[in-house]
Scaffold this motif. Structure first.
Motif, mmCIF file in Angstrom:
data_model
loop_
_atom_site.group_PDB
_atom_site.id
_atom_site.type_symbol
_atom_site.label_atom_id
_atom_site.label_comp_id
_atom_site.label_asym_id
_atom_site.label_seq_id
_atom_site.Cartn_x
_atom_site.Cartn_y
_atom_site.Cartn_z
ATOM 1 N N CYS A 116 38.085 42.345 39.273
ATOM 2 C CA CYS A 116 39.383 42.798 38.782
ATOM 3 C C CYS A 116 39.205 44.002 37.861
ATOM 4 O O CYS A 116 39.934 44.991 37.953
ATOM 5 C CB CYS A 116 40.097 41.669 38.053
ATOM 6 N N GLY A 117 38.210 43.935 36.955
ATOM 7 C CA GLY A 117 37.923 45.063 36.083
ATOM 8 C C GLY A 117 37.492 46.287 36.867
ATOM 9 O O GLY A 117 37.949 47.412 36.608
ATOM 10 N N LEU A 118 36.623 46.095 37.849
ATOM 11 C CA LEU A 118 36.159 47.212 38.670
ATOM 12 C C LEU A 118 37.271 47.766 39.551
ATOM 13 O O LEU A 118 37.315 48.969 39.819
ATOM 14 C CB LEU A 118 34.976 46.768 39.535
ATOM 15 N N ALA A 119 38.181 46.899 39.991
ATOM 16 C CA ALA A 119 39.296 47.352 40.829
ATOM 17 C C ALA A 119 40.165 48.357 40.085
ATOM 18 O O ALA A 119 40.652 49.327 40.672
ATOM 19 C CB ALA A 119 40.135 46.155 41.282
ATOM 20 N N LEU A 120 40.357 48.138 38.779
ATOM 21 C CA LEU A 120 41.139 49.085 37.986
ATOM 22 C C LEU A 120 40.440 50.438 37.933
ATOM 23 O O LEU A 120 41.083 51.484 38.067
ATOM 24 C CB LEU A 120 41.347 48.546 36.571
ATOM 25 N N VAL A 121 39.124 50.420 37.748
ATOM 26 C CA VAL A 121 38.361 51.666 37.667
ATOM 27 C C VAL A 121 38.461 52.459 38.961
ATOM 28 O O VAL A 121 38.585 53.697 38.944
ATOM 29 C CB VAL A 121 36.875 51.368 37.346
ATOM 30 N N PHE A 122 38.432 51.770 40.109
ATOM 31 C CA PHE A 122 38.420 52.452 41.402
ATOM 32 C C PHE A 122 39.816 52.584 42.012
ATOM 33 O O PHE A 122 39.933 52.997 43.172
ATOM 34 C CB PHE A 122 37.497 51.712 42.369
ATOM 35 N N PHE A 123 40.850 52.256 41.233
ATOM 36 C CA PHE A 123 42.214 52.449 41.726
ATOM 37 C C PHE A 123 42.598 53.914 41.480
ATOM 38 O O PHE A 123 43.186 54.269 40.465
ATOM 39 C CB PHE A 123 43.180 51.491 41.029
ATOM 40 N N ILE A 124 42.268 54.755 42.429
ATOM 41 C CA ILE A 124 42.356 56.208 42.263
ATOM 42 C C ILE A 124 43.773 56.711 42.000
ATOM 43 O O ILE A 124 43.944 57.628 41.180
ATOM 44 C CB ILE A 124 41.740 56.924 43.488
#
Length: 387
Positions: A116-124
């Motif tokens: 979930c944390g990484l998804a925010l980072v890669f939500f371009i």
């Protein structure tokens, strides 16, 4: 020191998160540079005006004041756009880390929290606004930080100066910041009713609704994003793009105000519903006729499954913090209402603050969906084996 789990993904999660964040921001800056066109110049120009006159050129700019004052300080220190960008990125990095903390609080030390944390980072579509010297990056970051701080304060039974400060920053970074007020009231109502604090609930609703009405009225008088009459008069679905749908309408005498809005809604209900449908499609659909086909398909592939999972998470997902799902739902509802009574953004900016919270709901949905799928597969295999 916390005990290591033996899983590198958990033990080094924050280093992975920060490293990924730097890579994403570096690629976006390399690709797009620092975006100082579009709306960006008006905040710099307003900062220069404030430095000269010690006041805003128009009252509406108080609802963009954190970015304007950041430009002002950068101008005084002679660091220009690079100083503004650096502060904006640092605040976003801190918000990203705190979002990861919130995910861990909601989901525990699980893969859901990590991804979930990484998804925010890669939500371009969201991260790209960090390269723009607009209010979006600060507003999204402050909204995340305030939400995390609010939940922390509720857990500890008292509110901190930091939480109040972050709340004010949300309110004054964009006019839509006031939309967080009803969501906060719902969250606190749930918590205080469970604790039997009835007088707190009553007092909060009286003061909260009064404050919300005053701030909304002030924002409407300042026009800008809350000039509700102009989009209806010109038939805007996308802001700044008249459609000619509103040629015959019954206008209020007192113009852009709460009473004027009520008059308009009650005397032009057919037009209101027609525009509302198109605005909802534009807001949640994300696609635009002026985007390329590949761009539109990429948005649909990214966002539509996310919406489905978030809805499933809202209905069936299990989240440890009581009231957080109601908070997110009310936030989504009021952001929708703000678009229905104004217009949607040319570049999908108005929906962006919701995506961090939709990601939380989506991962709550995934946590519930995977066990169900596993049980269904095991049941099917067992049935086939018997046959």
């Amino acid at each position: 020191m916390s005990k290591r789990s033996g899983n590198p993904l958990y033990d080094h999660f924050y280093w992975i998160l920060i490293g990924s964040w730097f890579i994403v921001q570096g690629i976006l800056l390399w690709k797009f540079g620092i975006v100082t066109t579009g709306e960006a110049p008006k905040y710099l120009n307003e900062a220069l005006y404030f430095r000269k006159h010690l006041s805003f050129s128009e009252p509406k700019y108080i609802f963009y004041s954190p970015l304007i004052f950041l430009h002002l300080v950068a101008n005084i220190l002679h660091v220009g756009k690079y100083g503004v960008l650096a502060v904006q990125l640092l605040i976003n990095l801190f918000a990203t880390i705190r979002f990861a903390d919130l995910a861990r609080k909601l989901f525990g030390k699980t893969p859901s929290a990590v991804f979930c944390g990484l998804a925010l980072v890669f939500f371009i579509p969201l991260q790209i606004w960090n390269t723009h010297l607009y209010t979006e990056s600060l507003f999204i970051s402050f909204t995340i930080l305030f939400t995390v701080s609010l939940i922390h304060c509720i857990d500890h039974g008292r509110f901190s100066i930091g939480c109040y400060t972050l709340g004010l920053l949300v309110l004054f970074t964009r006019p839509t910041g006031m939309l967080i007020i009803p969501a906060v009231m719902i969250l606190l109502t749930i918590e205080w009713i469970l604790a039997s604090y009835w007088w707190r609930v009553l007092g909060m609703w009286v003061l909260g609704l009064l404050g919300f009405g005053i701030v909304l009225e002030l924002a409407m008088k300042g026009e800008g994003e809350f000039d509700f009459m102009k989009p209806f008069i010109e038939g805007h679905i996308i802001c700044g793009v008249p459609t000619g749908m509103a040629d015959r309408i019954n206008l209020p005498a007192d113009g852009n105000s709460l009473s004027g809005l009520w008059y308009f809604a009650s005397h032009n209900s057919a037009l209101l519903l027609d525009l509302a449908e198109k605005k909802l499609i534009a807001f949640w659909g994300m696609t635009r006729t002026y985007y390329s086909t590949a761009h539109n398909y990429a948005l649909m592939i990214l966002c539509y499954p996310l919406y489905s999972l978030a809805l499933f998470g809202l209905l069936k997902g299990k989240i440890e913090v009581i009231g957080i799902k109601s908070y997110i739902f009310i936030l989504c509802c009021f952001f929708c209402l703000s678009v229905l009574f104004s217009c949607d953004d040319w570049l999908n900016r108005f929906i962006m603050p919701l995506f961090p919270f939709l990601l939380l709901l989506a991962f709550a949905g995934l946590r519930e969906l995977f066990p169900r799928m596993k049980r269904a597969i095991e049941y099917q295999y067992f049935s086939i084996s018997i046959l």
